[in-house]
Enzyme design. Structure first.
Site, PDB file in Angstrom:
ATOM      1  N   HIS A   1      50.930  46.094   8.843  1.00 16.11           N
ATOM      2  CA  HIS A   1      49.891  46.846   8.136  1.00 16.11           C
ATOM      3  C   HIS A   1      48.941  45.882   7.436  1.00 16.11           C
ATOM      4  CE1 HIS A   1      52.827  46.132   4.839  1.00 16.11           C
ATOM      5  NE2 HIS A   1      51.751  46.010   4.115  1.00 16.11           N
TER       6      HIS A   1
ATOM      7  N   HIS B   1      53.567  52.843   5.091  1.00 14.09           N
ATOM      8  CA  HIS B   1      52.122  52.690   5.226  1.00 14.09           C
ATOM      9  C   HIS B   1      51.773  51.894   6.483  1.00 14.09           C
ATOM     10  CE1 HIS B   1      53.388  49.056   3.429  1.00 14.09           C
ATOM     11  NE2 HIS B   1      52.405  48.779   2.654  1.00 14.09           N
TER      12      HIS B   1
ATOM     13  N   HIS C   1      45.501  41.571   2.301  1.00 21.26           N
ATOM     14  CA  HIS C   1      46.526  40.878   3.077  1.00 21.26           C
ATOM     15  C   HIS C   1      46.822  41.587   4.391  1.00 21.26           C
ATOM     16  CE1 HIS C   1      49.393  43.708   0.995  1.00 21.26           C
ATOM     17  NE2 HIS C   1      49.991  43.671   2.169  1.00 21.26           N
TER      18      HIS C   1
ATOM     19  N   HIS D   1      58.340  45.817  -4.015  1.00 14.78           N
ATOM     20  CA  HIS D   1      57.323  46.751  -4.463  1.00 14.78           C
ATOM     21  C   HIS D   1      57.986  48.026  -4.965  1.00 14.78           C
ATOM     22  CE1 HIS D   1      54.073  44.428  -2.826  1.00 14.78           C
ATOM     23  NE2 HIS D   1      54.582  44.447  -1.624  1.00 14.78           N
TER      24      HIS D   1
ATOM     25  N   TYR E   1      54.515  37.059  -0.784  1.00 15.67           N
ATOM     26  CA  TYR E   1      53.105  36.864  -0.447  1.00 15.67           C
ATOM     27  C   TYR E   1      52.758  35.384  -0.474  1.00 15.67           C
ATOM     28  CZ  TYR E   1      52.106  41.824  -0.931  1.00 15.67           C
ATOM     29  OH  TYR E   1      52.072  43.180  -0.756  1.00 15.67           O
TER      30      TYR E   1
ATOM     31  N   GLU F   1      51.569  38.694   3.954  1.00 14.68           N
ATOM     32  CA  GLU F   1      52.831  39.179   3.414  1.00 14.68           C
ATOM     33  C   GLU F   1      53.867  39.185   4.539  1.00 14.68           C
ATOM     34  OE1 GLU F   1      53.212  43.443   2.801  1.00 14.68           O
ATOM     35  OE2 GLU F   1      54.507  43.164   1.058  1.00 14.68           O
TER      36      GLU F   1
END
Lengths: 306, 306, 306, 306
Positions: free
Chosen positions: C153, C198, C213, C245, C254, C264
């Protein structure tokens, strides 16, 4: 230092049928460093996290198995002291000249009641590409293959287990971390000279001088799983695992090198101290002791040795 | 046994402001076993994988910090030997009567040049619900909270680090596993008496007798992550982590108990042997040494002590 | 199939300042496969577990950042359907000829209210050395570097987040998995078109078309730790992590590519279904949402974009 | 949303011989939440990370096995659509009134050519103590036992596998992720309606309506190992594992509930998309397909069903 005398299982010399195949196995798959393909025909290897020059020696021969297992002692004087104690105990003690293995000082050697040749040595050259020590990174290069950190221990099969157990504890100052007791007496001994659960272990077998496995330390259960993926991908002959031992609690997988010598890679296990009680297994629970998950004995694991 | 003299960091006595809050923290969150809420007002705790009766002692007081750190020696005679050597070195040696801590034999005590009270003892009762030893399972009950196996080590802050380092190595037979050297001399020492990377460590600080953290051993990096999840979920005051130390390679997370004492839970780290070279860090790389991923010093980590 | 329309984030095209350095980073460190150094000067890469020919396109340029992000749709007809819906919504829709990227069919393109160029495509050639499908092994070769399985993503920064969120859900049939709401309205949207938490996310930023990112999937928290070891060892510029997260629950680290584009690598995160409720974060808890362990906002993470 | 129609395996109703023993197993060991001990004698359970009210239903009976497996569809209208399609295909479709399971809307039911009762439903109440959604923590309480996140899929045994495979793909819009083909035709089908490798799988068996296992999702290979520790500690009847499947790549351990129903807990597996090719296994490699490490068929795994 409070850790004196015998420091650890330092090397194992194994016989292999085909050196090229053996190197693919030990270097590419297990991930050992290739130190030296010696002029003596032997090949010297080392785990990436070991300071000493080598810990695995491969010798091409007609039959697989173990030539000898070596333990490192803390000081040169220890060799004299132990030689005397071993003779007092009643075993013959031989000498191996410095340099017989490249970079290794003089050794003493003797055959224990299980028929295995054991050696002690005090000096080995430092590896040229060993672990970093000045503002050190974790490793020089990302570990390869199964990512074995170090040679850790051997399991040996032979007769006279109670004698061997007594010899290691009384003469070589090891501790008996775990024992397997049957109505007919002790049939297995897990012996340590430091905080590991074992540096060497012995299981009763009618034939002397038999080799069950050499074991290499991994970082974690995750890496045990990764080793299993590699074993499957490269069609390495798998014995058993991933599983856990009841004895030592190690998380483990067993497989064979191309010559039929058994290897283990493992992670975990408890921290042993001299004031830890001996853990005792009875014959009826031996299955659980050997394979904590399977809880049953495995003929191949018990019977196939080199 | 080849492991003699001082065996390990055996206990730490910490001052807490509120015992009830402390027990929620150490028992429910870190997962220690509650051994005894003593008639002396102190509370005794233990990691589930420790054989000895207790390893953490909490005492309610007006200010947080460490009262004393105790090391277990192998034999009663060691107490006499070390007492003599410590006196020879020039420190005063006191005695603590057997039973002052329930189940613990007589101790000797002394204050080292960093201002910390250190004790040695040879005898502690075996825990009633300690690790199993007869055909043993992994644990009696599935470990709780952060699943801490054992009290492992302390990091202490104070002056005179080179003196302290010398004292532990020359008098108590520890080894210096890692050192931090600056143009002005040694500012940190990581000291071990066994195969661990450290049993106690010292960092230079202007004030004497300061406590940086007590550390508890976890099984794996996975459990370090799980500890982080618990810290977040229960709003435990987190200091730093999950991260890795360059020094010792431990995978770690730091946090504070409700009284402000810093705790660490960690996994991993290398295996130390007496023939391992000293790992040396220089001042410019100290950030990497302390936090291998962040590579930078952290004022709170360096400055906040109790 | 019950999964129709937009299937997933399929590619990202990034600008890099120095292609050679970029390849060391993306191929040797992150572990992507080098598919093709195209005659058009662009380089095509793919995660080892992706079936399609490529998922990352690098283009040498004077400034870092993202050229475009592409989503794969299930069928060629979907391109027509979505083109019509996008036009109805009021955005201009352009066309990219088949073959503009080697092996990729025709694409439609449009600029969303945050200023980012988004593309849809239905056809991409199968990778020559993609995942095995006949009695398949896990992988062809042991994964390299950080062992990234796939491009997963992007997080993009720009204005008009509520508009963008509406566009993706109403026009492209995405679902809003998580949202950050302030008294002044929605400032972040985490949007999915499948079971992932996501496929693309947007955070409010005054400047349009900013790239935060590109993210690559790892197997486990263990591999997140291993990525951190590689970042430290090779002095890759680390941003933050290993951490988790709160939003999406991903375990993450990261870092920056040599051109300053943020990357990431992550593992974990929940399984999203269309009947999952929207998870909502409020401004005061945004720190916890972004970094579950640190629970505080980080200026660099919020401010540095390309 | 691009994910429509059948969303996932939503519930399984199992018969158990002794409810009290079953609850110890499913709640304390596997770690499911106890939702409701219904007035209808059935007990309703749920994984801690599931939003819907329940996903496992236990019914006390004289023989173990599966009563029915239910799939959730996205919308109420889907029930009508699928009912029509199923009838068109030639199967009888029955109705179950809303509330037959507490909190569940009306269902349609039908028996597929393998003899299993399958149900579809569109509505289930939200769990009272389901996952958090407002500035959410990972979990309400630290997960218990094996830490199962959710009910994931079932493997069912019966005749007419090609028919069943066709039914699920043509009528219910599933995709065939993996298939086992022999000279005599397809003998196993792994079917998915989302990004998982399977929501339900079928293996050829002479007797209809047989239940092989219900599977629960774990976080990681680490937790698969932890599940194995619990299985050993509590003398749960273990079938096989920890190991990995070649098919789906899942990392897994199998065991039996006290009534003899097989359970699996697993982690990992690839991400499936509609454009993923079908993975195909041949009869001679079926051992590797089922157990990637063992590479051999296991009579108990193949033969013991309820």
């Amino acid at each position: 230092m409070a850790l004196t005398g015998v420091l650890r299982a330092g090397f194992v010399q194994l016989r292999v049928l085909d050196m090229k195949e053996a190197l693919t196995h030990y270097v590419d798959r297990i991930g050992l460093e290739l130190v030296d393909q010696g002029r003596d025909g032997r090949v010297y290897l080392r785990g990436y996290d070991e300071f000493d020059r080598h810990s695995v020696i491969l010798r091409e021969a007609d039959a697989p198995g173990m030539d000898a297992m070596g333990f490192k002692v803390a000081r040169k004087d220890d060799l004299k002291t132990y030689a005397a104690r071993i003779k007092d105990y009643g075993l013959k003690v031989g000498k191996v000249a410095a340099g017989e293995q490249p970079g290794v000082g003089k050794r003493i050697c003797f055959v224990i009641p299980s028929g295995h040749r054991i050696e002690l040595y005090a000096e080995m050259e430092r590896a040229k590409n060993g672990p970093l020590i000045e503002n050190p990174d974790m490793w020089r290069e990302d570990p390869r293959g199964m990512r074995a950190l170090r040679f850790d221990h051997c399991l040996l099969y032979g007769p006279n287990i109670p004698e061997v157990s007594k010899f290691f504890t009384k003469v070589l100052d090891f501790a008996l971390a775990e024992t397997v007791e049957t109505p007919d007496g002790q049939i297995a001994a897990f012996l340590t000279c430091n905080n590991k659960a074992h540096d060497v272990a012995f299981v009763m077998h009618k034939d002397p001088a038999k080799f069950h496995h050499a074991s290499f330390l991994l970082d974690s259960w995750h890496d045990v799983g990764h080793a299993a993926d590699l074993i499957a991908r490269y069609n390495i002959s798998r014995d058993i695992g991933p599983t856990r031992h009841g004895i030592t609690r190690g998380q483990t997988i067993y497989f064979f090198d191309p010559s039929g010598n058994r290897n283990e890679v493992f992670a975990g296990g408890y921290v042993y101290y001299p004031d830890s009680p001996v853990r005792t297994w009875t014959a009826d629970q031996l299955g659980k002791g050997i394979f904590y998950y399977e809880k049953e004995l495995n003929e191949r694991f018990l019977g196939v040795v080199t």
